[in-house]
Design a protein around this motif. Structure first.
Motif, mmCIF file in Angstrom:
data_model
loop_
_atom_site.group_PDB
_atom_site.id
_atom_site.type_symbol
_atom_site.label_atom_id
_atom_site.label_comp_id
_atom_site.label_asym_id
_atom_site.label_seq_id
_atom_site.Cartn_x
_atom_site.Cartn_y
_atom_site.Cartn_z
ATOM 1 N N LEU A 82 -66.402 -5.712 2.952
ATOM 2 C CA LEU A 82 -66.684 -7.049 2.658
ATOM 3 C C LEU A 82 -66.714 -7.695 4.131
ATOM 4 O O LEU A 82 -66.938 -7.221 5.163
ATOM 5 N N ARG A 83 -68.111 -8.309 3.627
ATOM 6 C CA ARG A 83 -68.909 -8.915 4.963
ATOM 7 C C ARG A 83 -67.319 -9.696 5.921
ATOM 8 O O ARG A 83 -66.676 -10.763 4.703
ATOM 9 N N GLY A 84 -67.644 -9.869 7.206
ATOM 10 C CA GLY A 84 -66.857 -11.022 8.172
ATOM 11 C C GLY A 84 -68.111 -12.090 8.287
ATOM 12 O O GLY A 84 -69.046 -12.265 7.570
ATOM 13 N N VAL A 85 -67.814 -11.606 9.434
ATOM 14 C CA VAL A 85 -68.658 -13.023 10.519
ATOM 15 C C VAL A 85 -69.023 -12.871 11.857
ATOM 16 O O VAL A 85 -68.221 -12.144 12.582
ATOM 17 N N ILE A 86 -69.752 -13.820 12.633
ATOM 18 C CA ILE A 86 -70.016 -12.845 14.353
ATOM 19 C C ILE A 86 -69.840 -14.397 14.412
ATOM 20 O O ILE A 86 -70.877 -15.285 13.575
ATOM 21 N N PHE A 87 -69.249 -15.197 15.305
ATOM 22 C CA PHE A 87 -69.062 -16.363 16.252
ATOM 23 C C PHE A 87 -69.827 -15.412 17.656
ATOM 24 O O PHE A 87 -69.387 -15.190 17.938
ATOM 25 N N ALA A 88 -69.997 -17.370 17.990
ATOM 26 C CA ALA A 88 -70.527 -17.467 18.943
ATOM 27 C C ALA A 88 -69.464 -17.382 20.509
ATOM 28 O O ALA A 88 -69.232 -18.331 20.224
ATOM 29 N N THR A 89 -69.384 -16.742 21.654
ATOM 30 C CA THR A 89 -68.849 -17.074 22.494
ATOM 31 C C THR A 89 -69.646 -17.673 23.815
ATOM 32 O O THR A 89 -70.297 -16.939 24.030
ATOM 33 N N GLU A 90 -69.262 -18.380 24.496
ATOM 34 C CA GLU A 90 -70.088 -17.933 26.560
ATOM 35 C C GLU A 90 -69.682 -17.442 27.142
ATOM 36 O O GLU A 90 -70.121 -16.731 28.452
ATOM 37 N N ASP A 91 -68.130 -16.640 26.832
ATOM 38 C CA ASP A 91 -67.894 -15.601 27.333
ATOM 39 C C ASP A 91 -67.072 -14.524 26.644
ATOM 40 O O ASP A 91 -65.964 -13.994 26.328
ATOM 41 N N CYS A 92 -67.890 -13.347 26.199
ATOM 42 C CA CYS A 92 -67.340 -12.577 25.195
ATOM 43 C C CYS A 92 -65.529 -11.006 26.358
ATOM 44 O O CYS A 92 -65.220 -11.704 24.946
ATOM 45 N N ASP A 93 -66.786 -10.899 27.001
ATOM 46 C CA ASP A 93 -65.284 -11.049 27.539
ATOM 47 C C ASP A 93 -63.778 -11.602 27.561
ATOM 48 O O ASP A 93 -62.861 -10.680 27.290
ATOM 49 N N ALA A 94 -64.293 -12.478 27.734
ATOM 50 C CA ALA A 94 -62.784 -13.513 28.217
ATOM 51 C C ALA A 94 -62.118 -13.554 26.583
ATOM 52 O O ALA A 94 -61.278 -13.190 26.348
ATOM 53 N N THR A 95 -63.452 -13.472 25.908
ATOM 54 C CA THR A 95 -63.012 -13.617 24.087
ATOM 55 C C THR A 95 -61.882 -12.927 23.428
ATOM 56 O O THR A 95 -61.157 -12.344 22.958
ATOM 57 N N PHE A 96 -62.795 -11.674 23.940
ATOM 58 C CA PHE A 96 -62.351 -10.007 23.737
ATOM 59 C C PHE A 96 -60.635 -10.107 24.159
ATOM 60 O O PHE A 96 -60.024 -9.632 23.701
#
Length: 138
Positions: A82-96
Motif C-alpha cells: 500500500l502506498r506511503g508518503v514522501i516527506f520533504a526535509t532540509e537535511d536528508c542525512d540528519a533525518t535518516f
C-alpha cells in the motif's frame, strides 16, 4: 483554480505503534484521535504545515467489509504494497540518522538520485514505505 492538499491516508494495523513512530520518531503532532464502530483514526501533521494532515486509518475502514476483503487488505499491508508518503526535509542525512536511531526499518540509506534529489527510505511499523527527500545541492 486554487487547490491545496488537505489530508492523505496511510493504512496501519496498530495505531499505538504507528503513533509512537509518527509522533515520537518523526516529530509529528497528534491533531485528532477518533474511534468509531470499533475502528480508530489518528490524525498527525507537521507543526510546519498546519493545513496538511496524515490520517492513520485501519487497513479497511469499513465496518461491514467481508472477512475475505479484510484478509486481503491485511496481506497487502504486511507486504508493504500500500502506498506511503514522501516527506520533504532540509537535511536528508540528519533525518535518516534520527529515524534510524528511533528504530525505523531502513529500506534505503541516503543517496543522490539521478532526478535531482537526495533521499532515503524507511518502513513504518505497519510496513508502509516512507521516503525523505531533499533537493540536491550544487
Amino acid at each position: 483554480m486554487d487547490i491545496t492538499l488537505s489530508q492523505c491516508f496511510i493504512a496501519v494495523d496498530d495505531h499505538d505503534r504507528a503513533l509512537a513512530f509518527y509522533r515520537d520518531a518523526l516529530g509529528l503532532e497528534v491533531r485528532n484521535d477518533v474511534g468509531f464502530e470499533g475502528m480508530r483514526w489518528v490524525t498527525v501533521g507537521s507543526p510546519a504545515q498546519p493545513d496538511v494532515e496524515i490520517v492513520l486509518e485501519p487497513p479497511l475502514a469499513d465496518p461491514h467489509a467481508a472477512p475475505e476483503d479484510r484478509r486481503v487488505m491485511a496481506e497487502l499491508l504486511a507486504k508493504g504494497l500500500l502506498r506511503g508518503v514522501i516527506f520533504a526535509t532540509e537535511d536528508c542525512d540528519a533525518t535518516f540518522e534520527r529515524v534510524r536511531a528511533a528504530g525505523g526499518e531502513v529500506l534505503q540509506e541516503p543517496m543522490d538520485q539521478p532526478y535531482g534529489v537526495r533521499d532515503c527510505a524507511f518502513r513504518d511499523p505497519a510496513g508502509n514505505m516512507l521516503r525523505f527527500t531533499q533537493p540536491r545541492r550544487g
